[in-house]
Design an enzyme around this catalytic site. Structure first.
Site, PDB file in Angstrom:
ATOM      1  N   HIS A 100       0.839  -1.208   0.000  1.00 23.65           N
ATOM      2  CA  HIS A 100       0.000   0.000   0.000  1.00 23.65           C
ATOM      3  C   HIS A 100       0.879   1.265   0.000  1.00 23.65           C
ATOM      4  CE1 HIS A 100      -3.715   2.267   1.185  1.00 23.65           C
ATOM      5  NE2 HIS A 100      -2.825   3.057   1.752  1.00 23.65           N
ATOM      6  N   GLU A 101       1.818   1.328   0.942  1.00 19.74           N
ATOM      7  CA  GLU A 101       2.688   2.509   1.013  1.00 19.74           C
ATOM      8  C   GLU A 101       3.585   2.599  -0.218  1.00 19.74           C
ATOM      9  OE1 GLU A 101       1.818   4.579   3.120  1.00 19.74           O
ATOM     10  OE2 GLU A 101       0.703   3.301   4.509  1.00 19.74           O
ATOM     11  N   HIS A 122       1.848   4.635  -2.755  1.00 16.71           N
ATOM     12  CA  HIS A 122       2.073   6.074  -2.515  1.00 16.71           C
ATOM     13  C   HIS A 122       3.470   6.483  -3.001  1.00 16.71           C
ATOM     14  CE1 HIS A 122      -1.553   7.069  -0.282  1.00 16.71           C
ATOM     15  NE2 HIS A 122      -1.332   6.169   0.670  1.00 16.71           N
ATOM     16  N   GLU A 144      -4.378   8.366  -2.681  1.00 15.37           N
ATOM     17  CA  GLU A 144      -4.984   7.138  -2.151  1.00 15.37           C
ATOM     18  C   GLU A 144      -5.299   6.172  -3.288  1.00 15.37           C
ATOM     19  OE1 GLU A 144      -4.885   6.723   0.982  1.00 15.37           O
ATOM     20  OE2 GLU A 144      -6.068   4.901   1.265  1.00 15.37           O
TER      21      GLU A 144
END
Lengths: 497, 497
Positions: free
Chosen positions: B265-266, B269, B295
């Site tokens: 997930h990170e 980003h 997001e």
């Protein structure tokens, strides 16, 4: 008091910028990914420029004038000292025209980069033009600051690192050291030749165990782990920010002994930072006094306390617990290991006895280079002659000669003498502490540094920049810095049976 | 072009201040010793104030006026977009009086500290006065910015996090989602009830192995380790600076699966940050477009790519290699494990299907609180009613109800909707990428993200803030953001046989 209070706010802001710069600098050396170097340089440059602008803008000068005129009578002792330190920082900053700051900074950055290659290639001639540019900008800074501060150019450079320390003060002390040096060294080497050689260290020493031992000893020495960290970097240093002192070391699995003493050395620096007076942490008067005293604190912990008999007796069972039983951990053997004297080419690898020779030489040479008595092209010859005459060894190439240190290419002229002034100050402070506190060494033998650190807290750390270095040393030891005390210490430690 | 170029220099300086703040903020969460919190707060406040002063000083406004008047005709497309973004940042900053900035910041800091205890005690009544102060200052900021920008107060708050996104845009989309939600959830749960339960994960999973696996997968996904790092923090995040993206995770030795998807997930980003256009990294136009797209990038990597069949087939043998043979690593079982749907109380623990319900509720409530249609004292009741009606579950206490999130006490009003807008955008972008690139999913099954990331680089990352979010999504996918695409995706993934 309005002007003075406005100055306190302004300098608190500068202090926070310094803190931010300290963390960014630590991160750069310890953990930053390589690809971030360019942007990090921009971030540091941006904060440095903002800091310089805030310090030198007209309003700062006006507030200083007003505070000195209107508030001086009502300031207490610490406030008055704080105002004096503010003026000092301001005077240094405004003395140099912005273009010269920039030219000098660019010359040093360029030369430092070129130096890494030139050193590898032992190519002094190739570096010469860039080094000449650094020398000429440093000389110009010395002249500009000297005119503003009423000092000679070299004294003005020195004053950047060690407020109030002058050649007049250093010269006779270093002359004493140098005069006694050849005989002392010969005597120490002769003495050592009759001692058994130290047993080799039975490695390997896993990094995780070295780190744990280092952390235990740091803590024993009084390092406050809630306000600091220990990490790894290529070149060990003490940095970070207020309430966040970051020290680093470099582990070698074949030899724990240099990382261990390195950690304790940096812990000495850290104790100074952590012991500054809380009420003044963000003000100029609350800052460490200068590089001589800073180096005195690291050397006091490393050389005076931790290479001393009492602490080595405490260290011996710690090494057994960490690395297993071995005759090499006997206190006698640790003493021999940690006090070997070997004249060598490289300053940073030098033992305590020969280290000052490297400094005496560099101090003499950089004064002559700034003063114009020595041409830069003649530096290698002068350097090699000097090392031969002091240590009796031949410099085979400039890589291991005048190109070995980053200070000159990096623009840190006037810095070298503080290493040896620091070593002498450490010996003199430690001797006074032992005289004042009869139980000090017995407590070190138990791994308890509280008596020693308590003594330093009151005399050095807690006084910060409240007065000048010479006064701090005299108040703490009852006399001015004295080469004979240092020489007597060396004789005691290196000529004992 | 003189004014425009002066602005570029000024905003580059702001960008470096942002970078410094990013590293100081990362350090604070990841490695700072506890005792440094106070000074770090001062450093961050100092840099923030300097940043605000530089952005809002008269000269910035004058330069913007001059550039808009004299330079507009000669600017190229990116420069024009850059000037527009500069004006936008300036307009936000000058809209709020300095006292209100300070009052709001203090109210949020105070409330956030009190909230930690109030949440633990489930004490909404105790927090109410402090939360009311945050709400009133946020409402005042919304009004001030709204007046300056010609927006309603809530739209003005939203615009801080997601430039150009308005309630008018969100409301019909969220209405569609909400209308279909109860039937969809019932259908998914009914479907799931007929599937075998996933096998339990055979832990423990040593942190060192989890970290190595996470690093391998990050790298496979395209994370550039020369311009970023992976570390540990209590609350995982993506921060750092330009060319130095710092992502964090939190390891649980009993369950590797959440840290692993957290890292991915990170990484989503981070890929956005690392893919911004190099020529514009230090300029407003080169910044990520806003929180919805940010997001969308994390959820696209985590939910769309890494919880999809293709990547799970690649992950299966990786888990065997890391943790040993086990039937739990079968792709089928990983699918069941990573797609369990369980209506629950806590937003951050929610699965993909029920997550939007938490957001729909919070969005409706915070609009009504800012607009004054809902009294703050009535929040717990409204929250609990909402959760019952959306998910059919009872909130037993405010700790697990309206006190669970930091956003409201911390002053982040107008932020919540971007989570679900991001999830919808992720689904729509991924669908378009798969349609454009027939080999995309086959490559993910080999652990090769280059086709996917290449597609994102051109359409999203590399365009940065060159245009608005809606245009970026339309250009990339051929249509505006559309709830039906997201709903169809959920049906495909959660109702498949």
């Amino acid at each position: 008091m309005q002007a003075y209070h406005a100055l306190e706010q302004r300098f608190a802001r500068l202090s926070r910028l310094d803190g931010a710069l300290g963390i960014l600098g630590w991160d750069k050396e310890a953990i930053m990914p390589l690809g971030a170097a360019g942007e990090r340089g921009e971030q540091i440059a941006t904060l440095s420029v903002i800091r310089h602008e805030l310090l030198t803008e007209t309003q700062t000068d006006e507030l200083l004038d007003r505070a000195e005129r209107d508030d001086a009578a009502t300031l207490d002792h610490w406030q008055a000292a704080n105002l004096r330190e503010m003026r000092r920082q301001h005077a240094h900053a405004v003395a140099v025209p912005a273009e010269l700051v920039e030219t000098a900074s660019r010359a040093a950055t360029t030369c430092e980069v070129a130096w890494r290659q030139a050193r590898a290639d032992s190519d002094f001639a190739g570096l010469l033009p860039k080094l000449a540019e650094v020398l000429s900008t440093q000389r110009a800074i010395g002249q500009a600051k000297g005119e503003a501060l009423g000092l000679s150019p070299y004294d003005a450079l020195l004053d950047q690192y060690d407020a109030g320390t002058r050649q007049d003060f250093i010269d006779p002390i270093f002359s004493d050291l140098q005069a006694g040096f050849p005989a002392l060294l010969a005597e120490v080497l002769e003495h050592q030749a009759h001692q058994p050689a130290p047993l080799p260290l039975p490695g390997p020493f896993p990094v995780a165990i070295q780190r744990r031992l280092g952390e235990t000893l740091m803590q024993a020495a009084g390092f406050d782990g809630t306000r600091g960290r220990l990490d790894v970097s290529t070149h060990p240093f003490c940095g970070g920010a207020t309430d966040d002192v970051r020290i680093t070391t470099r582990y070698d699995e074949a030899d724990f002994s240099s990382a261990l003493m390195g950690v304790l050395h940096e812990t000495g620096h850290a104790l100074y930072e952590q012991g500054r007076p809380r009420a003044w942490l963000a003000q100029p008067v609350g800052q460490a006094r200068g590089m001589t005293l800073h180096e005195s604190q690291s050397l006091l912990i490393e050389m005076q306390a931790c290479r001393g008999d009492a602490f080595l007796a405490y260290l011996s069972p710690q090494l057994t617990a960490s690395f297993g039983e071995n005759p090499a951990w006997a206190t006698d053997n640790l003493r021999r290991h940690y006090r070997q004297v070997r004249p060598g080419l490289i300053r940073v690898d030098a033992d305590e006895v020969t280290y000052p020779a490297h400094i005496l030489l560099r101090y003499r040479l950089e004064k002559a280079l700034i003063g114009g008595q020595l041409a830069l092209a003649d530096l290698p010859g002068a350097f090699n002659d000097g090392l031969r005459s002091l240590l009796g060894i031949e410099v085979p190439d400039d890589r291991r000669g005048c190109l070995q240190d980053i200070h000159w290419p990096g623009g840190a002229w006037g810095y070298f003498p503080t290493y040896t002034l620091g070593a002498m100050t450490a010996a003199q402070l430690y001797q006074a502490a032992v005289a004042d506190e009869p139980k000090l060494e017995a407590s070190l033998a138990l791994g308890d540094f509280s008596i020693l650190v308590g003594w330093l807290r009151t005399r050095i750390h807690g006084r910060a920049s409240e007065t000048d270095t010479a006064t701090l040393v005299r108040d703490a030891t009852g006399r001015p810095l004295d080469a004979s005390i240092y020489q007597a210490y060396v004789r005691r430690r290196y000529l004992a049976r």
